[in-house]
Design an enzyme around this catalytic site. Structure first.
Site, short mmCIF file in Angstrom:
data_model
loop_
_atom_site.label_atom_id
_atom_site.label_comp_id
_atom_site.label_asym_id
_atom_site.label_seq_id
_atom_site.Cartn_x
_atom_site.Cartn_y
_atom_site.Cartn_z
N HIS A 47 -10.46 -5.82 -2.42
CA HIS A 47 -11.46 -5.51 -1.38
C HIS A 47 -12.63 -4.81 -2.09
CE1 HIS A 47 -9.30 -6.71 2.16
NE2 HIS A 47 -8.24 -6.02 1.81
N GLU A 59 -6.56 -10.47 -0.97
CA GLU A 59 -7.33 -10.18 0.25
C GLU A 59 -8.81 -10.05 -0.09
OE1 GLU A 59 -5.71 -6.81 2.38
OE2 GLU A 59 -3.64 -7.41 1.99
N GLU A 66 0.81 -1.23 0.00
CA GLU A 66 0.00 0.00 0.00
C GLU A 66 0.84 1.28 0.00
OE1 GLU A 66 -2.70 -0.51 3.29
OE2 GLU A 66 -3.50 -2.37 2.49
N ASN A 98 1.94 -5.28 -3.04
CA ASN A 98 0.54 -5.58 -2.74
C ASN A 98 -0.22 -4.29 -2.48
OD1 ASN A 98 -1.42 -7.72 -2.02
ND2 ASN A 98 -1.30 -6.88 0.06
N ASP A 157 -12.62 -9.74 -0.57
CA ASP A 157 -13.93 -9.75 0.09
C ASP A 157 -14.85 -8.82 -0.70
OD1 ASP A 157 -12.85 -7.29 1.01
OD2 ASP A 157 -12.62 -8.02 3.06
#
Ligand code: 9MR
Length: 385
Positions: A247, A276, A169, A210, A278
């Protein structure tokens, strides 16, 4: 070099019909297992992903390993684990020079004892870092602190983790660099110095960048990361993979261009992965399409969801995962499993082979066209994980 996408052991749960034919002997069992996996598909996410040499992972939280419902589902369904918080800088080096691996090792030992591999997360980040890191000042001292941390953590897990999120990030939504202690004190070179340090520390781990909100190809942040990877590749800076956090939550929806984004990054010569995942309310269409996007890109090595049950999620109020709070598989679970069992799919390209050309230059690689997206093609609204 450790290679997850190839030589991935046959998933023990793939041959779910094998038990009834043990009497026919080993050869018969093997044939039955192959038939079962091709004719009926695999019955778990990990088994289904393994059919194309990919993995299907989850975040694992050490604090939940005493919950038998959690561990039963995690051990059954997944073959890759990412420690949700246990390998982050505040966990592994809370005091400078004093490394603590107890929580990280708990996740590592549980995962590997259940046949799972472990994805390292994360070495250099702006968040979840100890106060001694945020207090660093001066270029040389900050660089030394960063390098000591990378060296200390990677030495402990040397040769054990197939992937490491080396830098996490590091970009703003507008594609510029995030102003954190590393950027402010060291400057633009800190990311490449982190990757160079990591390569020297563990030559077997694949080294990843990432980030979130880099799924939409036309988004400024995506372009910022893409240009960095392209620059690194052109200058020989060691980078092996890019993780797309996916995400799709907090107002974000899966962009129609996601497969194009994966293909274009892969064409630079890096593995790509969904790291990750979701999705708000576990939207079936978005889960299906993100799975298909990975399957359509040969260098997309796997998908990791960010937790097991909705109740385990960092955003449990949005019910974004594949199992409900009671451990029941949701409609999105079935959709992902069916997508993984669908055929034909592209087999991941082994390391060192020619990467797949960008999707922009060739027709989509899926056998069937990608269904229309319900998601807005506009850049995702900002989320701040
Ligand atoms: O899921 C993690 C949660 O338990 C932590 O409180 C949080 C702290 O920042 O980090 C969460 O995981 C993040 C991941 O490490 C990096 N990408 C965003 C994730 C969700 O915030």
């Amino acid at each position: 070099m450790s290679e997850v996408s190839n030589g991935h052991r046959a998933h023990p749960r793939m041959g779910f019909r094998v038990g009834r034919v043990l009497a026919v002997g080993a050869a018969g069992v093997l044939i039955a297992a192959v038939m079962a996996s091709t004719a009926f598909g695999a019955s778990t996410l990990g088994g289904a992903a393994a059919q194309s040499g990919r993995y299907f992972g989850t975040a694992i939280n050490s604090g939940k390993l005493g919950d038998s419902q959690y561990t039963t589902i995690a051990a059954r369904e997944f073959n890759m684990a990412t420690p949700e918080n246990e390998m982050k800088p505040d966990a592994t080096e809370p005091t400078r020079g004093t490394f603590t691996f107890s929580a990280g090792d708990t996740v590592y030992n549980w995962a590997t004892s259940h046949g799972m591999k472990v994805r390292g997360h994360t070495l250099v980040w702006h968040s979840q870092i100890p106060s001694w890191m945020t207090s660093l000042s001066g270029s040389a001292a900050t660089l030394a602190g960063m390098q000591e941390h990378i060296n200390g953590v990677m030495a402990h897990y040397k040769g054990e983790l197939p992937y490491w999120d080396v830098v996490n990030e590091a970009f703003n939504e507008d594609g510029t660099r995030r102003a954190d202690v590393w950027q402010n004190n060291i400057g633009n070179s800190y990311i490449e110095q982190a990757f160079q340090t990591a390569r020297a520390a563990d030559g077997a781990a694949k080294l990843c960048y990432n980030d979130y909100n880099i799924e939409n190809w036309s988004y400024a942040k995506t372009q910022g990361v893409y240009n960095m990877v392209k620059d690194f590749k052109s200058r020989g800076i060691p980078i092996d993979c890019v993780g797309f956090q996916t995400h799709m939550t907090g107002g974000s929806s899966l962009p129609a261009s996601f497969q194009t984004t994966l293909s274009n990054f892969a064409a630079l010569g890096v593995d790509v992965a969904l790291t990750e995942t979701d999705v708000t309310n576990a939207d079936v269409t978005q889960y299906t399409n993100l799975t298909k996007a990975c399957l359509a890109v040969s260098r997309c090595v796997g998908i990791t969801v960010w937790g097991v049950r909705d109740s385990d999620s960092w955003r449990s109020g949005e019910s974004p995962l594949l199992f409900d709070g009671s451990g029941n598989p949701k409609a999105a679970y079935t959709a992902v499993l069916n997508a993984l069992n669908g055929s034909p799919v592209q087999t991941p390209t082994p390391s060192g082979q020619t990467p797949t050309p960008p999707a922009t230059a060739t027709p989509p690689q899926t056998a069937s066209p990608t269904p229309p997206q319900t998601a807005s093609p506009t850049p995702p609204s900002t989320i701040t994980p």
